[in-house]
Design an enzyme around this catalytic site. Structure first.
Site, PDB file in Angstrom:
ATOM      1  N   LYS A 113       0.833  -1.204   0.000  1.00  0.00           N
ATOM      2  CA  LYS A 113       0.000   0.000   0.000  1.00  0.00           C
ATOM      3  C   LYS A 113       0.868   1.255   0.000  1.00  0.00           C
ATOM      4  O   LYS A 113       0.569   2.222  -0.701  1.00  0.00           O
ATOM      5  CB  LYS A 113      -0.964  -0.014   1.190  1.00  0.00           C
ATOM      6  CG  LYS A 113      -2.121  -0.989   0.966  1.00  0.00           C
ATOM      7  CD  LYS A 113      -2.980  -1.162   2.179  1.00  0.00           C
ATOM      8  CE  LYS A 113      -4.032  -2.249   1.934  1.00  0.00           C
ATOM      9  NZ  LYS A 113      -4.608  -2.757   3.156  1.00  0.00           N
ATOM     10  N   LYS A 192      -3.749  -8.643 -10.060  1.00  0.00           N
ATOM     11  CA  LYS A 192      -4.841  -9.079  -9.188  1.00  0.00           C
ATOM     12  C   LYS A 192      -5.995  -8.078  -9.280  1.00  0.00           C
ATOM     13  O   LYS A 192      -5.755  -6.864  -9.227  1.00  0.00           O
ATOM     14  CB  LYS A 192      -4.345  -9.146  -7.732  1.00  0.00           C
ATOM     15  CG  LYS A 192      -5.452  -9.461  -6.731  1.00  0.00           C
ATOM     16  CD  LYS A 192      -5.061  -9.105  -5.299  1.00  0.00           C
ATOM     17  CE  LYS A 192      -6.003  -8.107  -4.683  1.00  0.00           C
ATOM     18  NZ  LYS A 192      -6.908  -8.457  -3.656  1.00  0.00           N
ATOM     19  N   LYS A 195     -10.089  -3.360  -5.864  1.00  0.00           N
ATOM     20  CA  LYS A 195     -10.739  -2.042  -5.877  1.00  0.00           C
ATOM     21  C   LYS A 195      -9.698  -0.943  -5.964  1.00  0.00           C
ATOM     22  O   LYS A 195      -9.910   0.086  -6.586  1.00  0.00           O
ATOM     23  CB  LYS A 195     -11.547  -1.845  -4.597  1.00  0.00           C
ATOM     24  CG  LYS A 195     -12.718  -2.754  -4.452  1.00  0.00           C
ATOM     25  CD  LYS A 195     -13.343  -2.553  -3.074  1.00  0.00           C
ATOM     26  CE  LYS A 195     -13.884  -3.839  -2.514  1.00  0.00           C
ATOM     27  NZ  LYS A 195     -13.148  -4.309  -1.334  1.00  0.00           N
TER      28      LYS A 195
HETATM   29  P1  ADP Z   1      -9.961  -5.440  -2.754  1.00  0.00           P
HETATM   30  O1  ADP Z   1      -8.550  -5.915  -2.974  1.00  0.00           O
HETATM   31  O2  ADP Z   1     -10.701  -5.308  -4.009  1.00  0.00           O
HETATM   32  O3  ADP Z   1     -10.040  -4.203  -1.880  1.00  0.00           O
HETATM   33  P2  ADP Z   1     -10.775  -6.810  -0.382  1.00  0.00           P
HETATM   34  O4  ADP Z   1      -9.396  -6.621   0.159  1.00  0.00           O
HETATM   35  O5  ADP Z   1     -11.881  -6.054   0.287  1.00  0.00           O
HETATM   36  O6  ADP Z   1     -10.729  -6.553  -1.946  1.00  0.00           O
HETATM   37  O7  ADP Z   1     -11.132  -8.349  -0.362  1.00  0.00           O
HETATM   38  C1  ADP Z   1     -12.310  -8.934   0.132  1.00  0.00           C
HETATM   39  C2  ADP Z   1     -12.227 -10.430  -0.066  1.00  0.00           C
HETATM   40  O8  ADP Z   1     -12.182 -10.733  -1.462  1.00  0.00           O
HETATM   41  C3  ADP Z   1     -10.947 -11.040   0.535  1.00  0.00           C
HETATM   42  O9  ADP Z   1     -11.242 -12.315   1.039  1.00  0.00           O
HETATM   43  C4  ADP Z   1     -10.021 -11.128  -0.630  1.00  0.00           C
HETATM   44  O10 ADP Z   1      -9.035 -12.126  -0.475  1.00  0.00           O
HETATM   45  C5  ADP Z   1     -10.988 -11.455  -1.756  1.00  0.00           C
HETATM   46  N1  ADP Z   1     -10.441 -10.976  -3.033  1.00  0.00           N
HETATM   47  C6  ADP Z   1     -10.208  -9.683  -3.376  1.00  0.00           C
HETATM   48  N2  ADP Z   1      -9.700  -9.601  -4.611  1.00  0.00           N
HETATM   49  C7  ADP Z   1      -9.591 -10.887  -5.051  1.00  0.00           C
HETATM   50  C8  ADP Z   1      -9.116 -11.470  -6.259  1.00  0.00           C
HETATM   51  N3  ADP Z   1      -8.682 -10.713  -7.256  1.00  0.00           N
HETATM   52  N4  ADP Z   1      -9.152 -12.806  -6.379  1.00  0.00           N
HETATM   53  C9  ADP Z   1      -9.621 -13.589  -5.365  1.00  0.00           C
HETATM   54  N5  ADP Z   1     -10.072 -13.108  -4.206  1.00  0.00           N
HETATM   55  C10 ADP Z   1     -10.067 -11.770  -4.034  1.00  0.00           C
END
Ligand code: ADP
Ligand code: TRP
Length: 325
Positions: A113, A192, A195
């Site tokens: 981050k 990956k 958001k």
């Molecule tokens: P982001 O990275 O979009 O902010 P979050 O950190 O809020 O997403 O993740 C919420 C859940 O979704 C977590 O369990 C995370 O591991 C899963 N997740 C987020 N992005 C992915 C991805 N690209 N592939 C698989 N799982 C994901």
């Protein structure tokens, strides 16, 4: 036999997307049938990177609507907003005192981050301890997440073991649940899907925007008459919607001449719309019935609080904050 407690959370830091859906949400919703499901919207976590008040509250509400629309049943499960059970911040403080700096320093999500330009603050640094508190406060057995959260789960287990060694067996040491085929859903740029990378396909965006985003999925310039690379975001994203026969068919088309990426993108767009359309009406209904949604979340918070208070009273005594002289 006692049902296993399955717990996970999601940050309301933007629109929920296919990575969230396949990595965590759809699996959570399946778990509610046979397990004791605890699911929450991690707004304290989102606060570490979301300074805009209106953005945070809107996304918290919409994330709740997304889950409910997709089938999360607040009667069968415990579904709440993290900040409605503030006991978790007290546990974070207790855990902070056993979390070694060496362990904290190794956390890659903090470094990632910072590398992306998010300014360093203590909340961002101690994020994994708050996540450990989320999990340990509710005696969770299983935590379904995507691969990116693996290290946080290892830290949680490490902290739980330290507490148990120091203060007696007071915490459940949880197991991560990471599904191989959906552990890392790629974004439209092949990184990956996240958001915070601006590369997502949101599950409930307008049809027009979803189409436009899918058309932007990164592809290469391999001529039509040549076989195509399957280790690419378009192939991987389409695969999420296919059964074994569908996968074989797509692989065959990639391995043989004639495949046009534009056609595949259009097919993927249709799959996405087909998959999520049945939930759209319910989501629209929930979005326009705010009080009803808030009531369901408050009911969830009340249920979660009962467990949280029990754990905290055991822990307060265990660490010496009680009056057990
Ligand atoms: P982001 O990275 O979009 O902010 P979050 O950190 O809020 O997403 O993740 C919420 C859940 O979704 C977590 O369990 C995370 O591991 C899963 N997740 C987020 N992005 C992915 C991805 N690209 N592939 C698989 N799982 C994901
Ligand atoms: N850190 C998780 C993420 O970014 C969200 C989260 C917060 C979480 N607390 C949790 C996930 C507890 C599982 C369990 O995806």
């Amino acid at each position: 036999m006692k049902k296993q407690r399955v717990l996970s959370g999601i940050q309301p830091s933007g629109q929920l997307h296919l990575g969230n859906y396949f990595g965590m949400m759809s699996r959570m919703i399946q778990y509610q049938e046979k397990n004791d499901l605890f699911c929450f919207i991690a707004n304290y976590h989102a606060l570490t990177t979301t300074p805009d008040k209106d953005f945070l509250s809107l996304n918290t509400f919409e994330a709740a609507c997304d889950f409910l629309a997709l089938g999360l049943d607040p009667e069968k499960s415990t579904f709440w907003v993290q900040s409605d059970v503030p006991e978790v911040t007290e546990l974070t403080w207790l855990l902070s005192n056993v979390a070694p700096m060496g362990l904290m320093d190794r956390a890659t999500s903090y470094k990632d981050k910072i590398a992306r330009g998010i300014s360093a603050n203590l909340g961002l640094f101690s994020y994994p301890v708050l996540m450990a508190a989320d999990i340990l406060l509710f005696n969770s057995d299983i935590v379904p997440v995507g691969k990116d959260q693996k290290q946080h789960l290892e830290m949680t287990r490490d902290i739980a073991v330290r507490i148990n060694n120091q203060f007696g067996n007071v915490l459940v040491v949880p197991e991560p649940d990471i599904e191989k085929t959906t552990q890392l859903v790629p974004g439209i740029d092949g990184q990956k899907m996240s958001k915070s990378y601006g590369n997502t396909i949101p599950i409930f965006d307008t049809e027009k925007k979803i189409r436009k985003t899918i058309m932007r999925i990164k592809t290469d310039t391999t001529p039509i008459e040549e076989p195509k690379d399957k280790d690419t975001p378009l192939f991987q994203l389409y695969s999420l919607f296919l059964d074994d026969d569908g996968m074989k068919d797509l692989a065959y088309r990639y391995d043989n001449p004639g495949l046009r990426y534009g056609d595949v993108k259009l097919e993927l767009f249709n799959k996405v719309m087909e998959h999520f359309s049945p939930f759209r009406d319910k989501r629209d209904y929930l979005i326009s019935h705010k009080d009803h949604v808030i009531d369901m979340l408050k009911m969830g918070a009340d249920k979660a609080k009962i467990v949280a208070e029990e754990t905290m009273s055991t822990l307060r005594e265990a660490v010496g904050l009680g009056y057990d002289l």
